[in-house]
Design a protein around this motif. Structure first.
Motif, PDB file in Angstrom:
ATOM      1  N   VAL A  10       0.952  -1.316  -0.042  1.00  0.00           N
ATOM      2  CA  VAL A  10      -0.056  -0.039   0.179  1.00  0.00           C
ATOM      3  C   VAL A  10       0.746   1.244  -0.078  1.00  0.00           C
ATOM      4  O   VAL A  10       0.571   2.395  -0.523  1.00  0.00           O
ATOM      5  CB  VAL A  10      -1.002  -0.103   0.979  1.00  0.00           C
ATOM      6  N   GLN A  11       2.053   1.091   0.412  1.00  0.00           N
ATOM      7  CA  GLN A  11       3.051   2.184   0.570  1.00  0.00           C
ATOM      8  C   GLN A  11       3.220   3.089  -0.520  1.00  0.00           C
ATOM      9  O   GLN A  11       2.981   4.219  -0.575  1.00  0.00           O
ATOM     10  CB  GLN A  11       4.224   1.839   0.973  1.00  0.00           C
ATOM     11  N   SER A  34     -11.112  12.567  -2.977  1.00  0.00           N
ATOM     12  CA  SER A  34     -11.420  12.535  -1.445  1.00  0.00           C
ATOM     13  C   SER A  34     -10.572  11.885  -0.912  1.00  0.00           C
ATOM     14  O   SER A  34     -10.144  10.593  -0.817  1.00  0.00           O
ATOM     15  CB  SER A  34     -12.858  12.191  -1.285  1.00  0.00           C
ATOM     16  N   GLU A  35      -9.974  12.209   0.241  1.00  0.00           N
ATOM     17  CA  GLU A  35      -9.218  11.614   1.302  1.00  0.00           C
ATOM     18  C   GLU A  35      -9.669  10.496   1.761  1.00  0.00           C
ATOM     19  O   GLU A  35      -9.475   9.070   1.754  1.00  0.00           O
ATOM     20  CB  GLU A  35      -8.435  12.457   2.326  1.00  0.00           C
ATOM     21  N   ASN A  36     -10.923  10.594   2.302  1.00  0.00           N
ATOM     22  CA  ASN A  36     -11.790   9.669   2.944  1.00  0.00           C
ATOM     23  C   ASN A  36     -11.967   8.325   1.967  1.00  0.00           C
ATOM     24  O   ASN A  36     -12.024   7.291   2.432  1.00  0.00           O
ATOM     25  CB  ASN A  36     -13.003  10.293   3.582  1.00  0.00           C
ATOM     26  N   GLU A  37     -12.617   8.834   0.892  1.00  0.00           N
ATOM     27  CA  GLU A  37     -13.040   7.958  -0.297  1.00  0.00           C
ATOM     28  C   GLU A  37     -11.699   6.975  -0.732  1.00  0.00           C
ATOM     29  O   GLU A  37     -11.956   5.961  -0.528  1.00  0.00           O
ATOM     30  CB  GLU A  37     -13.436   8.532  -1.210  1.00  0.00           C
ATOM     31  N   VAL A  38     -10.546   7.644  -0.797  1.00  0.00           N
ATOM     32  CA  VAL A  38      -9.378   6.847  -1.277  1.00  0.00           C
ATOM     33  C   VAL A  38      -8.997   5.955  -0.192  1.00  0.00           C
ATOM     34  O   VAL A  38      -8.556   4.599  -0.259  1.00  0.00           O
ATOM     35  CB  VAL A  38      -8.455   7.798  -1.697  1.00  0.00           C
ATOM     36  N   SER A  45      -5.972   4.532   6.810  1.00  0.00           N
ATOM     37  CA  SER A  45      -6.444   5.774   7.145  1.00  0.00           C
ATOM     38  C   SER A  45      -6.096   7.097   6.244  1.00  0.00           C
ATOM     39  O   SER A  45      -5.261   6.783   5.478  1.00  0.00           O
ATOM     40  CB  SER A  45      -5.684   5.968   8.472  1.00  0.00           C
ATOM     41  N   ARG A  46      -6.569   8.280   6.667  1.00  0.00           N
ATOM     42  CA  ARG A  46      -6.333   9.118   5.689  1.00  0.00           C
ATOM     43  C   ARG A  46      -4.745   9.635   5.653  1.00  0.00           C
ATOM     44  O   ARG A  46      -4.477  10.256   4.792  1.00  0.00           O
ATOM     45  CB  ARG A  46      -7.125  10.380   6.264  1.00  0.00           C
ATOM     46  N   THR A  47      -4.199   9.351   6.687  1.00  0.00           N
ATOM     47  CA  THR A  47      -2.789   9.420   6.692  1.00  0.00           C
ATOM     48  C   THR A  47      -1.803   9.165   5.551  1.00  0.00           C
ATOM     49  O   THR A  47      -1.283   9.924   4.930  1.00  0.00           O
ATOM     50  CB  THR A  47      -2.107   9.284   8.060  1.00  0.00           C
ATOM     51  N   ARG A  48      -2.128   7.871   5.492  1.00  0.00           N
ATOM     52  CA  ARG A  48      -1.311   7.222   4.434  1.00  0.00           C
ATOM     53  C   ARG A  48      -1.880   7.986   2.873  1.00  0.00           C
ATOM     54  O   ARG A  48      -1.009   8.363   2.085  1.00  0.00           O
ATOM     55  CB  ARG A  48      -1.662   5.867   4.286  1.00  0.00           C
ATOM     56  N   VAL A  49      -2.983   8.400   2.914  1.00  0.00           N
ATOM     57  CA  VAL A  49      -3.527   8.740   1.571  1.00  0.00           C
ATOM     58  C   VAL A  49      -3.029  10.255   1.228  1.00  0.00           C
ATOM     59  O   VAL A  49      -2.509  10.673   0.305  1.00  0.00           O
ATOM     60  CB  VAL A  49      -5.165   8.907   1.630  1.00  0.00           C
ATOM     61  N   ARG A  50      -3.058  10.958   2.497  1.00  0.00           N
ATOM     62  CA  ARG A  50      -2.345  12.453   2.516  1.00  0.00           C
ATOM     63  C   ARG A  50      -0.841  12.268   2.267  1.00  0.00           C
ATOM     64  O   ARG A  50      -0.516  13.086   1.410  1.00  0.00           O
ATOM     65  CB  ARG A  50      -2.420  13.140   3.814  1.00  0.00           C
ATOM     66  N   GLU A  51      -0.168  11.312   2.634  1.00  0.00           N
ATOM     67  CA  GLU A  51       1.263  11.139   2.219  1.00  0.00           C
ATOM     68  C   GLU A  51       1.469  11.018   0.879  1.00  0.00           C
ATOM     69  O   GLU A  51       2.176  11.628   0.152  1.00  0.00           O
ATOM     70  CB  GLU A  51       1.953  10.290   2.900  1.00  0.00           C
ATOM     71  N   ALA A  52       0.555  10.124   0.286  1.00  0.00           N
ATOM     72  CA  ALA A  52       0.391   9.705  -1.108  1.00  0.00           C
ATOM     73  C   ALA A  52       0.274  11.098  -2.139  1.00  0.00           C
ATOM     74  O   ALA A  52       0.787  11.521  -3.136  1.00  0.00           O
ATOM     75  CB  ALA A  52      -0.681   8.604  -1.526  1.00  0.00           C
ATOM     76  N   MET A  53      -0.831  11.763  -1.790  1.00  0.00           N
ATOM     77  CA  MET A  53      -1.031  13.051  -2.168  1.00  0.00           C
ATOM     78  C   MET A  53      -0.153  14.010  -2.335  1.00  0.00           C
ATOM     79  O   MET A  53       0.238  14.537  -3.405  1.00  0.00           O
ATOM     80  CB  MET A  53      -2.352  13.510  -1.551  1.00  0.00           C
TER      81      MET A  53
ATOM     82  N   ARG B  48       3.848  17.775   9.902  1.00  0.00           N
ATOM     83  CA  ARG B  48       4.240  18.502   8.961  1.00  0.00           C
ATOM     84  C   ARG B  48       5.620  18.249   8.386  1.00  0.00           C
ATOM     85  O   ARG B  48       5.807  18.417   7.286  1.00  0.00           O
ATOM     86  CB  ARG B  48       4.435  20.278   9.313  1.00  0.00           C
ATOM     87  N   VAL B  49       6.390  17.885   9.277  1.00  0.00           N
ATOM     88  CA  VAL B  49       7.749  17.633   9.205  1.00  0.00           C
ATOM     89  C   VAL B  49       7.890  16.350   8.217  1.00  0.00           C
ATOM     90  O   VAL B  49       8.405  16.247   6.815  1.00  0.00           O
ATOM     91  CB  VAL B  49       8.680  17.358  10.273  1.00  0.00           C
ATOM     92  N   ARG B  50       6.831  15.402   8.413  1.00  0.00           N
ATOM     93  CA  ARG B  50       6.991  14.140   7.737  1.00  0.00           C
ATOM     94  C   ARG B  50       6.455  14.279   6.171  1.00  0.00           C
ATOM     95  O   ARG B  50       7.075  13.848   5.228  1.00  0.00           O
ATOM     96  CB  ARG B  50       5.994  13.202   8.203  1.00  0.00           C
TER      97      ARG B  50
END
Lengths: 243, 243
Positions: A10-11, A34-38, A45-53, B48-50
């Motif tokens: 998933v990474q 959408s972060e939630n949808e993805v 969780s949204r965290t991973r999605v955010r990082e991908a975005m 933020r740093v991440r």
DNA sequence: CTTGCCAGTCTTGTATGCAAGATTTGTCGC
DNA sequence: GCGACAAATCTTGCATACAAGACTGGCAAG
């Protein structure tokens, strides 16, 4: 077992899923991600999605509108010009710096051109879009330089988004012929000629764009309403004005 | 007030601080960038740093070692070769595609070369490192293509890291002369010649590297022993080994 | 003196919670 | 009917909490 394989990859798989969706023209420019949808699609969780975005944003593939959402980029006319200019520079430099075409490289090119021909014969436009972009990535791969491959992959993704916005007709045959000419020059060992042909080819494609049309805010609306596959003729016949 | 100004620009300032630190050769390859430390330096949370690190990783500037930490990349010999090859391709393509040097462009180049001369005269090696990289970015800026500027900026950052690892002597004068020759060709309007000179220049710099020396083993060890930015007095028990 | 082990500590990986802004929708006044 | 306002809802922005892996140091055994 079944949840192991998605978990471990998933990474990068969110990134790749989006890029692959764009390269195959399944994701349209302006699509909201959408972060939630993805997140629920990938069971993370949204965290991973955010990082991908964030990564995809760095690659020029998505944009965030603050507090509104993430969107697949809709390149402006200026950006489109920049993308094509960058591709001309890099691909010309790439071909111009080559001096040898290996046997396996020759086969790769031939196999690819055959695929293009097949897709044209089948009329599979989506597959064709993908292949047309892939040709240039194949060339980058021949250089053996992973940095340039990565750069050109991202530029190709943006090119596809551009064509989805500004390209009215899809001159597949013209592009295919351009690719054939480039490959032929490479086989001849005339890489200067190949570089010139690549510039010419990109020019052709760029001039085939209609950069005056707006990114069209109602495009996806029209898409949602009128075409399940694509039926231009029967759409306005659906609500026929009965006498 | 005092926390407003850092807050609003923190979004990109972490990235820029790191990149600028690398471009000015203040941050060495292999430097560990602790999420907690950077977070407290910028008065933000690790989140933020991440996010900044993710972006920088995408740009090939930092790497994460799982569960160990973030590190400024230490390009391998192969990566170094790829970086130089990519730069040759892009810069040659860039110069080869130019056909005009504006008056302001001419002035920009002259001003830059003057700065290089001044730094050489002053013997300011750190500033010189920065300027040597900047020259190529200036050229990219002359093209007016923001995509290429961005790409070359990141490649330049990696180049500086490479030179910090593999470059034993700093042939500043040689590089400066190379830059002068390129600028001269551009002023003549002979951009093909400028492109060839740029390739030659990058070749010179690359062959000036000693790619056989290992990146890390004695570098950070020597650094840990001989650099006294802070001296942990009680941490080390082996300081009493005098006979 | 060396070597192996084990606990402590420090690091990142990931999820979750809360706040703030933007959009939308429903309602009220005209 | 129409426009404006306000509440509800949905979105991201950011911080924090907790978990798991990796390294360090000490300690004991050979």
């Amino acid at each position: 077992m079944q949840d192991l394989s998605p978990q471990q990859n998933v990474q990068t798989s969110i990134d790749e899923a989006v890029v692959s969706g764009i390269l195959s023209a399944r994701i349209r420019p302006g699509t909201r991600l959408s972060e939630n949808e993805v997140a629920s699609l990938f069971n993370v969780s949204r965290t991973r999605v955010r990082e991908a975005m964030m990564r995809l944003e760095q690659r020029g593939i998505v944009k965030v509108s603050p507090r509104r959402g993430w969107f697949v980029v809709e390149p402006s006319a200026e950006e489109a010009i920049s993308v094509y200019a960058a591709r001309r520079v890099i691909e010309a430099g790439l071909l111009g710096s080559m001096n040898h075409l290996s046997e396996s490289g020759r086969e790769t090119l031939h196999a690819h051109l055959a695929e293009e021909k097949a897709a044209i014969a089948a009329g599979d436009r989506q597959r064709l879009t993908c292949l047309m972009g892939d040709f240039h990535i194949r060339i980058a791969e021949l250089s053996g330089n992973p940095i340039l491959v990565e750069i050109l992959r991202d530029l190709t993704a943006r090119t596809i988004l551009i064509s989805l916005i500004y390209q009215s007709d899809f001159h597949a045959m013209q592009s295919h012929l351009g690719h054939c000419r480039i490959a032929a020059a490479m086989e001849e060992g005339d890489f200067e000629k190949a570089a010139a042909l690549a510039v010419e080819h990109l020019d052709e494609v760029e001039t085939g764009l209609d950069l005056t049309r707006r990114p069209d805010p109602l495009a996806d609306l029209r898409r949602s309403l009128s075409l399940p596959p694509q039926v231009p003729a029967s759409s306005n016949a659906s609500h026929k004005t009965k006498p």
